[in-house]
Design a protein around this motif. Structure first.
Motif: not given
Length: 542
Positions: A218-222, A228-230, A257, A303, A334
């Motif tokens: 799962i990656l979050l969107f900055n 996208l960061e794990t 994304a 994400g 999230i």
């Protein structure tokens, strides 16, 4: 015959009449020779051959049913037997129906032999019909049982025919139940924690188990950096995915994304050379199948859920639906946890701003009132110490702190000529000064945030014996916070120098506080204060 005897006979006659009407009874009196002496007037309503049952006729001639029972009848006459009964005698009626009768034979006088017999005729046709109906229902029940047995046989046959189908359906249901349980555990993880990493790891673990894949991330969107960061990666063989930062629109994950749709790559090994260089980590993980699912909450990308398998997958529609549901849960986690974190941060900042504002007001009051330096901070710290010793909760102590800081806020309404006077106040000036707790109440009560802190500003000049102001509260009518503060405030005031006098010694102040126990101060609070006096003195000297 006297009146009482006549009344008893009349009552007995009426009782006999009512009983015969209710229970369909008639009777005949028989003498010791078994001949009928008299019969009841309603005999024809019970017996169809009532014309034969008349006085002077032998009982066995009037009623054939008693033929052969003479020995029994004589034994009852002699009081050798208590009674005799012929039950359920069937008599055909002119209309073809049946009437059911029961004959009861009793001694006329149980205490006298050969006094005669009392024969009671009871029409029990209604009970006979009941038995017939019961028999009919029993027959009908037998038919129903037969039909039910046949239906059960048919049902057993159908069950046997569908056993194979049910086994397969059972497996499918169990899989659905496992997935529902996984979703439920995910919900608990989302609702039960404010740690985003913990919630997403739970979701990822459940997704890996239920979807039966080798790898999930799962990656979050900055959004400021558009990358996208794990945050979670499970099942990896290398650290590539753990440290991945992917730009929006790049690689399988970034494209999902940007395009806001699920991207499916069923066979990455078929054309490895065509993979972009940025996607080489998929080759490093030896993935054959990849799914990239955008995580969207309230219309915003938050994400990407990425999963892969090292062997071929053949997902059905339920598998795809479950994947989308898991993705929805991850997006919700999230969004909700980030909203909570932002709200919590705002609350902390707001509370800090409130506290600093209150401290600023308190400092301004000290400067205006020309109090001894740090008076407010000292009485606040000492009151908090006593509040903890008194067993108050941290939430209550927070309001105690605010109240102590603002204990003289009402003095803002006192004119400077009175508040800053270097000499003793006149009685008229004291009347004005005594209004400052009321001014405090009027200033703070409209502020809901500070309303719980009003106990000290409004009540710290009340006295235990009820002679204080502004309301003349007495004993435990005075809030505990105000009772604690009252002792501390007097202690600090008497120990401090004032323009019109020098501060008292600690021993002199303690003697004064002891003398005021039970009049000015709560005796238990005084005892609490004296137990902590060493620390109180240290705070004052510091």
């Amino acid at each position: 015959m006297d009146g009482q005897a006549f009344t008893s006979q009349k009552f007995a006659a009426r009782l006999a009449q009512v009983t015969s009407e209710i229970y369909d009874l008639a009777y005949a009196q028989v003498d010791s020779s078994l001949s009928i002496v008299r019969v009841s007037p309603n005999i024809s309503a019970v017996l169809d051959n009532a014309d034969r049952v008349v006085a002077g006729v032998p009982l066995t001639d009037a009623l054939n049913e008693f033929i052969g029972s003479e020995k029994m009848l004589y034994s009852i006459l002699k009081n050798e037997q208590p009674s005799f009964k012929l039950e359920r005698i069937n008599r055909a009626q002119p209309d073809g129906s049946l009437r059911y009768l029961t004959f009861h034979v009793l001694p006329l006088d149980p205490d006298q032999s050969d006094a005669g017999l009392l024969v009671i005729f009871e029409d029990v046709t209604r009970f006979g019909f009941f038995e017939q109906n019961l028999l009919q229902k029993r027959n009908e029940l037998s038919l129903v049982r037969g039909a039910l047995a046949h239906a059960n046989a048919e049902l057993d046959k159908r069950v046997e025919q569908r056993t194979a189908e049910l086994v397969k359906a059972k497996q499918q249901i169990e899989l659905q139940l496992f997935r529902l349980q996984a979703l439920r555990e995910n919900d608990h993880a989302i609702l039960g924690t404010t740690d985003l990493h913990v919630a997403l790891r739970t979701i990822a673990q459940q997704a890996k188990i239920q979807l039966r894949v080798d790898l999930i991330s799962i990656l979050l969107f900055n959004s400021p950096l558009l990358i996208l960061e794990t945050i979670v990666a499970i099942g990896t063989q290398t650290v590539a995915l753990h440290t991945t930062q992917i730009r929006l629109g790049e690689t399988l994950i970034g494209r999902a994304a940007l395009e806001r749709r699920m991207l499916v790559f069923p066979d990455l090994t078929a054309n490895v050379a065509a993979l972009p260089q940025a996607d080489k980590w998929a080759q490093i993980e030896n993935l054959q199948v990849c799914y990239s699912v955008p995580l969207i909450a309230k219309g915003n990308i938050v994400g990407v859920l990425f999963l892969g398998n090292r062997l071929e997958l053949q997902p059905d529609q339920e598998w795809l639906d479950f994947l989308e549901t898991i993705a929805g849960q991850a997006a919700m986690a999230i969004d909700s946890i980030k909203v909570f974190e932002d709200l919590q941060r705002s609350n902390y900042e707001l509370a800090l701003a409130y506290n600093r504002t209150i401290e600023g007001w308190s400092h301004a009051l000290d400067l205006r009132d020309k109090e001894t330096k740090d008076h407010t901070s000292r009485v606040t710290e000492t009151t908090i110490m006593l509040a903890r010793m008194a067993g108050m909760t941290e939430a209550e102590i927070m309001h105690v702190k605010r109240g102590a800081l603002l204990h003289d806020i009402g003095k803002m309404g006192i004119p400077d000529v009175i508040l800053l006077k270097d000499d003793y106040l006149t009685s008229e000036e004291w009347d004005i000064m005594h209004k400052h707790p009321i001014y405090a109440y009027e200033m703070l009560f409209p502020i809901e945030y500070l309303r719980p802190a009003l106990d000290i500003p409004y009540c710290h000049h009340e006295r235990w014996d009820g002679t204080g102001y502004p309301r003349g509260l007495k004993g435990e009518e005075i809030p505990l916070a105000a009772r604690l503060f009252a002792v501390v405030d007097v202690w600090d005031a008497l120990c401090s120098d004032r323009p019109y006098r020098k501060g008292w010694s600690a021993e002199k102040v303690l003697d004064y506080i002891r003398s005021q126990s039970g009049t000015h101060f709560d005796p238990q609070v005084v005892e609490l204060f004296l137990n902590a006096v060493t620390e109180v003195i240290n705070n004052f000297e510091d």
